[in-house]
Scaffold this motif. Structure first.
Motif, PDB file in Angstrom:
ATOM      1  N   ALA A 145       0.834  -1.210   0.000  1.00  0.00           N
ATOM      2  CA  ALA A 145       0.000   0.000   0.000  1.00  0.00           C
ATOM      3  C   ALA A 145       0.864   1.254   0.000  1.00  0.00           C
ATOM      4  O   ALA A 145       1.791   1.383   0.791  1.00  0.00           O
ATOM      5  N   GLY A 146       0.582   2.125  -0.933  1.00  0.00           N
ATOM      6  CA  GLY A 146       1.273   3.404  -1.024  1.00  0.00           C
ATOM      7  C   GLY A 146       2.524   3.401  -1.874  1.00  0.00           C
ATOM      8  O   GLY A 146       2.973   4.463  -2.306  1.00  0.00           O
ATOM      9  N   VAL A 147       3.103   2.250  -2.117  1.00  0.00           N
ATOM     10  CA  VAL A 147       4.351   2.193  -2.885  1.00  0.00           C
ATOM     11  C   VAL A 147       4.103   2.589  -4.341  1.00  0.00           C
ATOM     12  O   VAL A 147       4.862   3.373  -4.919  1.00  0.00           O
ATOM     13  N   TRP A 148       3.048   2.065  -4.935  1.00  0.00           N
ATOM     14  CA  TRP A 148       2.719   2.444  -6.325  1.00  0.00           C
ATOM     15  C   TRP A 148       2.589   3.959  -6.432  1.00  0.00           C
ATOM     16  O   TRP A 148       3.185   4.586  -7.306  1.00  0.00           O
ATOM     17  N   GLU A 149       1.776   4.511  -5.560  1.00  0.00           N
ATOM     18  CA  GLU A 149       1.476   5.941  -5.631  1.00  0.00           C
ATOM     19  C   GLU A 149       2.719   6.782  -5.347  1.00  0.00           C
ATOM     20  O   GLU A 149       2.945   7.806  -5.995  1.00  0.00           O
ATOM     21  N   LEU A 150       3.533   6.351  -4.402  1.00  0.00           N
ATOM     22  CA  LEU A 150       4.765   7.068  -4.086  1.00  0.00           C
ATOM     23  C   LEU A 150       5.718   7.073  -5.276  1.00  0.00           C
ATOM     24  O   LEU A 150       6.295   8.114  -5.621  1.00  0.00           O
ATOM     25  N   LEU A 151       5.866   5.928  -5.925  1.00  0.00           N
ATOM     26  CA  LEU A 151       6.737   5.856  -7.106  1.00  0.00           C
ATOM     27  C   LEU A 151       6.197   6.708  -8.255  1.00  0.00           C
ATOM     28  O   LEU A 151       6.962   7.412  -8.924  1.00  0.00           O
ATOM     29  N   LEU A 152       4.899   6.643  -8.481  1.00  0.00           N
ATOM     30  CA  LEU A 152       4.307   7.457  -9.556  1.00  0.00           C
ATOM     31  C   LEU A 152       4.480   8.946  -9.275  1.00  0.00           C
ATOM     32  O   LEU A 152       4.820   9.718 -10.176  1.00  0.00           O
ATOM     33  N   ALA A 153       4.259   9.353  -8.040  1.00  0.00           N
ATOM     34  CA  ALA A 153       4.419  10.763  -7.685  1.00  0.00           C
ATOM     35  C   ALA A 153       5.877  11.195  -7.802  1.00  0.00           C
ATOM     36  O   ALA A 153       6.181  12.264  -8.356  1.00  0.00           O
ATOM     37  N   GLY A 154       6.787  10.371  -7.301  1.00  0.00           N
ATOM     38  CA  GLY A 154       8.213  10.714  -7.352  1.00  0.00           C
ATOM     39  C   GLY A 154       8.737  10.813  -8.769  1.00  0.00           C
ATOM     40  O   GLY A 154       9.430  11.782  -9.126  1.00  0.00           O
ATOM     41  N   LYS A 155       8.416   9.841  -9.594  1.00  0.00           N
ATOM     42  CA  LYS A 155       8.885   9.870 -10.983  1.00  0.00           C
ATOM     43  C   LYS A 155       8.211  10.987 -11.774  1.00  0.00           C
ATOM     44  O   LYS A 155       8.842  11.624 -12.615  1.00  0.00           O
ATOM     45  N   SER A 156       6.936  11.255 -11.504  1.00  0.00           N
ATOM     46  CA  SER A 156       6.248  12.362 -12.185  1.00  0.00           C
ATOM     47  C   SER A 156       6.885  13.694 -11.813  1.00  0.00           C
ATOM     48  O   SER A 156       7.064  14.573 -12.669  1.00  0.00           O
ATOM     49  N   ALA A 157       7.241  13.864 -10.549  1.00  0.00           N
ATOM     50  CA  ALA A 157       7.910  15.098 -10.111  1.00  0.00           C
ATOM     51  C   ALA A 157       9.252  15.267 -10.821  1.00  0.00           C
ATOM     52  O   ALA A 157       9.623  16.380 -11.219  1.00  0.00           O
ATOM     53  N   LEU A 158       9.972  14.157 -11.008  1.00  0.00           N
ATOM     54  CA  LEU A 158      11.252  14.238 -11.721  1.00  0.00           C
ATOM     55  C   LEU A 158      11.057  14.614 -13.189  1.00  0.00           C
ATOM     56  O   LEU A 158      11.886  15.327 -13.765  1.00  0.00           O
ATOM     57  N   VAL A 159       9.963  14.156 -13.791  1.00  0.00           N
ATOM     58  CA  VAL A 159       9.665  14.534 -15.177  1.00  0.00           C
ATOM     59  C   VAL A 159       9.426  16.039 -15.257  1.00  0.00           C
ATOM     60  O   VAL A 159      10.003  16.731 -16.106  1.00  0.00           O
ATOM     61  N   VAL A 160       8.600  16.551 -14.369  1.00  0.00           N
ATOM     62  CA  VAL A 160       8.309  17.992 -14.366  1.00  0.00           C
ATOM     63  C   VAL A 160       9.587  18.785 -14.119  1.00  0.00           C
ATOM     64  O   VAL A 160       9.869  19.770 -14.810  1.00  0.00           O
TER      65      VAL A 160
END
Length: 139
Positions: free
Chosen positions: A80-95
């Motif tokens: 729980a939360g790992v998917w969302e944390l990875l998606l948020a972290g990688k999305s922030a790096l893209v931005v």
């Protein structure tokens, strides 16, 4: 004829085929990030003193991300939360990579991280990663 509702789709375990595909994508992300880790180690070895800490920090981040992707490949609905944390972290790096201006490493890193966001998002949907938040995990 059976109709699948959004509620049913959101609460049941994925099909075996979807689960395997999603786990495969998560495993691919783990392997790709492990490759970045190896490359990072080589860059750290030859890094000048003024970049040594930054390169070491980046390498440790690659190891952590690779481990998290592997965890998701192994236990996609029990993290729980790992998917969302990875998606948020990688999305922030893209931005950040897109808006970093003329930093030479920013654009290529943003493209790679965007590809990882797409792969992880697809794996999240295929494995129904949101089910990790249930009190009793799906199979």
């Amino acid at each position: 004829m059976t109709t699948v509702t959004a509620t049913h789709l959101g609460t049941t375990a994925p099909s075996r085929r979807a689960d395997r595909a999603g786990r495969g994508l998560a495993a691919f992300a783990a392997l790709a990030t492990s490759g970045a880790f190896v490359n990072g180690v080589l860059m750290t070895i030859s890094a000048p003193d003024d970049r040594l800490f930054v390169e070491g920090w980046r390498v440790s981040s690659f190891a952590i991300f690779a481990g998290l992707f592997a965890l998701l490949a192994f236990r996609p609905r029990r993290s729980a939360g790992v998917w969302e944390l990875l998606l948020a972290g990688k999305s922030a790096l893209v931005v950040f990579g897109v808006t970093a201006g003329r930093v030479p490493e920013a654009r290529p890193a943003a493209v790679i991280d965007f590809a990882l966001v797409v792969v992880v998002a697809a794996a999240y949907v295929l494995c129904r990663g949101w089910l990790a938040w249930r009190s009793t995990p799906a199979a």
